[in-house]
Enzyme design. Structure first.
Site, PDB file in Angstrom:
ATOM      1  N   HIS A 141       0.804  -1.222   0.000  1.00 44.64           N
ATOM      2  CA  HIS A 141       0.000   0.000   0.000  1.00 44.64           C
ATOM      3  C   HIS A 141       0.834   1.268   0.000  1.00 44.64           C
ATOM      4  O   HIS A 141       0.279   2.371  -0.161  1.00 44.64           O
ATOM      5  CB  HIS A 141      -0.979   0.001   1.179  1.00 44.64           C
ATOM      6  CG  HIS A 141      -2.311   0.586   0.831  1.00 44.64           C
ATOM      7  ND1 HIS A 141      -3.440   0.402   1.598  1.00 44.64           N
ATOM      8  CD2 HIS A 141      -2.710   1.372  -0.203  1.00 44.64           C
ATOM      9  CE1 HIS A 141      -4.462   1.034   1.050  1.00 44.64           C
ATOM     10  NE2 HIS A 141      -4.044   1.635  -0.047  1.00 44.64           N
TER      11      HIS A 141
ATOM     12  N   HIS B   1      -6.550  -0.823   8.160  1.00 45.60           N
ATOM     13  CA  HIS B   1      -5.588   0.084   8.788  1.00 45.60           C
ATOM     14  C   HIS B   1      -5.705   1.474   8.181  1.00 45.60           C
ATOM     15  O   HIS B   1      -6.037   1.619   7.006  1.00 45.60           O
ATOM     16  CB  HIS B   1      -4.169  -0.449   8.587  1.00 45.60           C
ATOM     17  CG  HIS B   1      -4.015  -1.896   8.916  1.00 45.60           C
ATOM     18  ND1 HIS B   1      -4.187  -2.899   7.972  1.00 45.60           N
ATOM     19  CD2 HIS B   1      -3.749  -2.530  10.085  1.00 45.60           C
ATOM     20  CE1 HIS B   1      -4.003  -4.078   8.548  1.00 45.60           C
ATOM     21  NE2 HIS B   1      -3.744  -3.885   9.825  1.00 45.60           N
TER      22      HIS B   1
ATOM     23  N   ASP C 158      -3.155   3.699   7.814  1.00 44.63           N
ATOM     24  CA  ASP C 158      -1.976   4.018   6.995  1.00 44.63           C
ATOM     25  C   ASP C 158      -1.690   5.516   6.964  1.00 44.63           C
ATOM     26  O   ASP C 158      -1.320   6.071   5.916  1.00 44.63           O
ATOM     27  CB  ASP C 158      -2.162   3.486   5.563  1.00 44.63           C
ATOM     28  CG  ASP C 158      -2.240   1.966   5.506  1.00 44.63           C
ATOM     29  OD1 ASP C 158      -1.936   1.319   6.523  1.00 44.63           O
ATOM     30  OD2 ASP C 158      -2.626   1.436   4.444  1.00 44.63           O
TER      31      ASP C 158
ATOM     32  N   HIS D 143       4.380   1.292   4.084  1.00 41.74           N
ATOM     33  CA  HIS D 143       2.996   0.953   3.710  1.00 41.74           C
ATOM     34  C   HIS D 143       1.997   1.345   4.806  1.00 41.74           C
ATOM     35  O   HIS D 143       0.790   1.345   4.547  1.00 41.74           O
ATOM     36  CB  HIS D 143       2.866  -0.531   3.324  1.00 41.74           C
ATOM     37  CG  HIS D 143       2.806  -1.502   4.464  1.00 41.74           C
ATOM     38  ND1 HIS D 143       2.243  -2.759   4.341  1.00 41.74           N
ATOM     39  CD2 HIS D 143       3.249  -1.421   5.747  1.00 41.74           C
ATOM     40  CE1 HIS D 143       2.332  -3.395   5.502  1.00 41.74           C
ATOM     41  NE2 HIS D 143       2.941  -2.611   6.360  1.00 41.74           N
TER      42      HIS D 143
ATOM     43  N   ASP E  67      -7.352  -1.990   0.020  1.00 42.05           N
ATOM     44  CA  ASP E  67      -6.429  -2.967   0.602  1.00 42.05           C
ATOM     45  C   ASP E  67      -7.224  -4.244   0.848  1.00 42.05           C
ATOM     46  O   ASP E  67      -8.266  -4.219   1.513  1.00 42.05           O
ATOM     47  CB  ASP E  67      -5.873  -2.414   1.919  1.00 42.05           C
ATOM     48  CG  ASP E  67      -4.751  -3.255   2.504  1.00 42.05           C
ATOM     49  OD1 ASP E  67      -4.840  -4.497   2.431  1.00 42.05           O
ATOM     50  OD2 ASP E  67      -3.801  -2.670   3.061  1.00 42.05           O
TER      51      ASP E  67
END
Length: 343
Positions: A123, A148, A150, A163, A254
């Site tokens: 990612h 998540h 991120d 990521h 994702d």
């Protein structure tokens, strides 16, 4: 009176549906970029995903749905020698170089007139894909579907894996919180926190929680998904993003947003995720808006599946999510010029 109220509610529902779902274009033009990149995290295997997704029939199935498909092939990325950590972040030079290359590739696909599909890869690639998208079309709305957030900065990350940081590189509001990083001089923030919606969060670091509250980011965690249902989540997502103006949508998906009982072949699985049906509904809904302009599909990792069935389930789900972005209907599809054979 009750009947009048019912008719009024029905009218409002129809108006809302029309507001959210203008007729999508009949001819969907898809430009596919393979991004076999894994240096935003430490687990090998995610670089194999673009080939796995193609081998699962993605391109042929898109064409069967009536899409014009151009495959731009896989990008090649250099491994920077002696890529020592910077401010705790790993492989910074390699990640910066790879994302610059991806940004240019996405820009080219958009300028060719296609909806861009980026097959990751990890990612961290969202840095380049969203940067290139905005460079080509201007401001975008970002729908980030993930377990998540991120959104760690290099200085808040516990792991140093980029990521887990891409949104912090992309947001205008966090520019002052990022230290200078080698091979990132090309990168300029390009997204407002007001144009970001998260769906599916359930594994969020304390610093990320603080950042999202500080910036008043719109979040539909799994708690909100459970409370509201996915249909309401998607209505509220579009109401929120379109409150000021309708922008092209960048969907960054994702695969670990989906529960690991369905998609186990991924690097950072988190229990309690989206069902298959909820995950597909997101793509169907965004397709119907007619504004979906680019899609990332990331973190499919064939080496993390314990069995062939694990890998097959993860890859096939990723393919189905992408097909949903381009008009696949669970009630069935046919080409526009289909007709019954005459006896």
């Amino acid at each position: 009176m009750k009947g009048a109220r019912t008719l009024q509610q029905l009218s409002l529902t129809v108006k809302r549906s029309l507001h959210h779902h203008p007729p999508p274009p009949l001819q969907r033009s898809v430009g596919i970029i393979g991004a076999p990149f894994s240096k935003g995290q430490v687990r090998d295997g995610v670089e194999c995903a673009p080939s796995k997704l193609r081998a699962a029939g993605l391109l042929d199935r898109l064409r069967q749905q009536g899409c014009a498909v151009k495959d731009y092939g896989n990008l090649t990325f250099e491994n920077v020698a002696l890529d020592e950590p910077v401010n705790g972040s790993k492989s910074v030079r390699t990640v910066g170089s790879a994302n610059q290359r991806l940004s240019e590739a996405v820009k080219a696909v958009k300028r060719d007139g296609h909806t861009a599909v980026i097959l990751g890869g990890d990612h961290s690639l969202a840095i380049g894909s969203i940067h290139g998208h905005t460079a080509a079309v201007g401001p975008v709305s970002v729908v980030w579907v993930d377990a998540h957030a991120d959104i760690n900065t290099p200085l808040t990350s516990n792991t140093g894996n980029i990521h887990g940081q891409p949104m912090s590189y992309l947001l205008y509001e966090l520019q002052s919180k990022l230290p200078p990083l080698p091979n990132f001089s090309w990168m300029k923030p390009c997204v407002s926190s007001r144009d970001l919606v998260y769906i599916g969060l359930r594994d969020v670091d304390p610093a990320e929680c603080y950042i999202m509250k500080l910036l008043a980011v719109k979040v539909f965690s799994m708690t909100q998904v459970d409370q509201l249902g996915m249909a309401r989540v998607m209505e509220e997502t579009c109401d929120y993003l379109w409150d000021r103006t309708k922008k092209p949508i960048h969907l960054s998906y994702d695969i670990d947003a989906i529960d690991p009982s369905i998609t186990p072949a991924t690097g950072t699985p988190a229990v309690g995720g989206l069902t298959y049906r909820e995950g597909v509904y997101i793509t169907e809904y965004l397709y119907q808006t007619g504004l979906l302009s680019a899609v990332d599909m990331v973190e499919v990792n064939p080496l993390r599946g314990r069995t062939e069935d694990d890998v097959r389930s993860t890859v096939s789900t990723a393919v189905d999510l992408l097909l949903g972005c381009f008009g696949r209907r669970r009630e069935g599809n046919h080409l526009p010029d289909y007709s019954l054979p005459e006896p």
